[in-house]
Design a protein around this motif. Structure first.
Motif, PDB file in Angstrom:
ATOM      1  N   ASP A   1       0.723  -1.248  -0.002  1.00  0.00           N
ATOM      2  CA  ASP A   1      -0.062  -0.002  -0.035  1.00  0.00           C
ATOM      3  C   ASP A   1       1.062   1.383  -0.017  1.00  0.00           C
ATOM      4  OD1 ASP A   1       0.714  -0.535   2.405  1.00  0.00           O
ATOM      5  OD2 ASP A   1      -1.034  -0.839   3.326  1.00  0.00           O
TER       6      ASP A   1
ATOM      7  N   CYS B   1       2.351   4.883   8.895  1.00  0.00           N
ATOM      8  CA  CYS B   1       1.896   3.615   8.924  1.00  0.00           C
ATOM      9  C   CYS B   1       2.884   2.563   8.393  1.00  0.00           C
ATOM     10  CB  CYS B   1       0.427   3.481   8.596  1.00  0.00           C
ATOM     11  SG  CYS B   1      -0.418   1.812   9.196  1.00  0.00           S
TER      12      CYS B   1
ATOM     13  N   HIS C   1       3.964   2.606   5.148  1.00  0.00           N
ATOM     14  CA  HIS C   1       3.673   2.295   3.723  1.00  0.00           C
ATOM     15  C   HIS C   1       4.730   2.872   2.938  1.00  0.00           C
ATOM     16  CE1 HIS C   1      -0.813   2.183   4.891  1.00  0.00           C
ATOM     17  NE2 HIS C   1      -0.410   1.454   5.627  1.00  0.00           N
TER      18      HIS C   1
ATOM     19  N   HIS D   1       6.609  -0.236   3.001  1.00  0.00           N
ATOM     20  CA  HIS D   1       6.174  -1.366   2.287  1.00  0.00           C
ATOM     21  C   HIS D   1       6.349  -1.305   0.828  1.00  0.00           C
ATOM     22  CE1 HIS D   1       2.557  -1.753   5.546  1.00  0.00           C
ATOM     23  NE2 HIS D   1       3.948  -1.793   6.000  1.00  0.00           N
TER      24      HIS D   1
ATOM     25  N   GLU E   1      -5.213   2.750   1.309  1.00  0.00           N
ATOM     26  CA  GLU E   1      -5.602   1.723   2.157  1.00  0.00           C
ATOM     27  C   GLU E   1      -5.967   2.244   3.548  1.00  0.00           C
ATOM     28  OE1 GLU E   1      -5.602  -0.684   5.478  1.00  0.00           O
ATOM     29  OE2 GLU E   1      -4.166   0.866   5.747  1.00  0.00           O
ATOM     30  N   GLU E   2      -5.634   3.473   3.658  1.00  0.00           N
ATOM     31  CA  GLU E   2      -6.204   4.065   5.033  1.00  0.00           C
ATOM     32  C   GLU E   2      -7.832   4.932   4.979  1.00  0.00           C
ATOM     33  OE1 GLU E   2      -4.522   3.910   7.764  1.00  0.00           O
ATOM     34  OE2 GLU E   2      -2.563   3.590   7.336  1.00  0.00           O
TER      35      GLU E   2
ATOM     36  N   HIS F   1       3.003  -6.196   6.447  1.00  0.00           N
ATOM     37  CA  HIS F   1       2.875  -4.873   7.232  1.00  0.00           C
ATOM     38  C   HIS F   1       3.922  -4.877   8.134  1.00  0.00           C
ATOM     39  CE1 HIS F   1       1.248  -1.273   8.948  1.00  0.00           C
ATOM     40  NE2 HIS F   1       0.226  -1.328   8.157  1.00  0.00           N
TER      41      HIS F   1
END
Ligand SMILES: [Zn+2]
Ligand SMILES: [Zn+2]
Length: 387
Positions: free
Chosen positions: A67, A92, A94, A97, A126-127, A153
């Protein structure tokens, strides 16, 4: 590109975070690298989504997902790669990621022979945006006909590189609610002349908690949180309206459906009993993210495979009450959502909670995560799942 280049790339993404469905710069960066490495690339899926494909021998294929979006949050870190975008932050992981999956894509593109076809999916939103569902809506799964899907994640509660997952639900189903209570405004000292929406909304908050504690089997994981209560402008006026907002999470969709139905009933009954009116609306439904047992076995075996020396630690994760839109993909195909430990001594922000203004992805995870992605690919194509 070497690992140091991917560290620079990760910090650049961190410094330039983008909110859901506005990941234009990030998507450009992803697409240009994938094109340079020989992937077949599609851009603009669900707005900013990017899919890259490397064709291998054999009929089987695998989908790997990262994401790309950041959060609406003011970063409080003071390192050089702090967000340049006020009020927006990669809190987060990302950014990490994207980088781990790009680094894996780079390594896979350098192989002479691939055991099967590899689809790398970089998704927007995604959020809270259900970006995975939006990509499915525009044909993601027809474009990438894969036998299994995997997602990683970063997880600050685990030491760097530790792999955690479980068969079955790993993230909860969720839905958000808005309850509007309409009363009749009046003087604070003459409540008998109006209908106070605040006292009625307060009763609803109590009643909603009883739906969890008194109407739900204690063995069922369900949580309901009222997170916003808005009403009134000043201290001597009873307002016309009160608004409650919050979320319900559960490890099964039936528990959520039951609670939604009872919330509707209770809100209307309590409003009627007090001479007010209530309106309840629900939005942003996320399904349970439920892992396939064989895919979890592939993920665990990949961690223990020869690619990693020493092997990565593997732990069985408890289910989490947070939600994740990868659940939309796992409703349609087998796969596993896997947590990878982020906390390490080299980065003091790496153990801060996700969504904290002091969180940072741990760059030590880039080479580990890239090799782990590769190990998942190899293990998957050797497994019964791909047979
Ligand atoms: Zn998040
Ligand atoms: Zn996240």
């Amino acid at each position: 590109m070497e690992i140091e280049d991917f560290v620079i790339l990760r910090r650049d993404l961190h410094a330039h975070p983008e909110l859901r469905f506005q990941e234009f710069r990030t998507a450009d960066c992803v697409a240009s690298h994938l094109e340079a490495w020989g992937f077949e690339v599609d851009v603009g899926l669900a707005g900013t989504g990017v899919v890259g494909t490397l064709r291998g021998k054999g009929p089987n294929s695998i989908l790997l997902r990262a994401d790309m979006d950041a959060l609406q949050l003011q970063e409080l870190n003071d390192f050089p790669h702090v967000s340049r975008n006020p009020g927006v932050m990669h809190a987060c992981g990302h950014d990490g990621h994207v980088t781990m999956l790009l680094a894996a894509a780079h390594r896979l593109s350098q192989r002479k022979r691939l055991p099967g076809t590899i689809h790398v999916v970089f998704q927007p939103g995604e959020e809270g945006g259900a970006g995975a569902q939006r990509m499915i809506d525009v044909g993601l799964l027809e474009r990438c006909k894969a036998g299994a899907a995997f997602a990683l994640h970063a997880w600050p509660q685990l030491p760097v590189g530790t792999i955690a997952s479980r068969p079955g639900p790993i993230m909860a189903a969720g839905v958000r609610f808005i309850v509007t209570v309409n009363g009749r405004g009046a003087h604070a000292a003459q409540p008998q002349l109006g209908t106070d929406p605040i006292t009625t909304a307060a009763l609803m908050i109590q009643q909603f908690q009883l739906l969890v504690s008194r109407e739900t089997d204690p063995n069922v994981a369900l949580v309901l949180s009222v997170c916003m209560f808005q009403a009134g402008e000043t201290d001597n006026i009873i307002p016309n309206q009160a608004v409650l907002r919050g979320t319900i999470r559960a490890l099964g969709s039936q528990a959520i459906a039951n609670t939604m139905e009872r919330m509707q009933q209770m809100a209307h009954l309590l409003a009627r009993a007090n001479g007010a009116e209530a309106q309840v609306t629900f939005h942003q439904h996320y399904p349970v993210t439920a892992n396939n047992a064989d895919a979890v076995t592939v993920a665990f075996e990949a961690a223990r495979s020869a690619t990693h020396k020493p092997p990565l630690a593997v732990v069985e994760s408890p289910p989490n009450m947070t939600s994740e839109d990868f659940g939309f993909i796992l409703e349609r195909m087998k796969g596993a959502y896997v947590l990878i430990g982020n906390a390490g001594a080299s980065n003091r922000c790496s153990a801060m909670p996700l969504h904290s203004p002091n969180f940072d992805f741990n760059d030590d995870l880039i080479p580990i995560g890239a090799r782990y992605w590769e190990a998942i690919v190899d293990r998957y194509f050797e497994s019964e799942m791909a047979a």
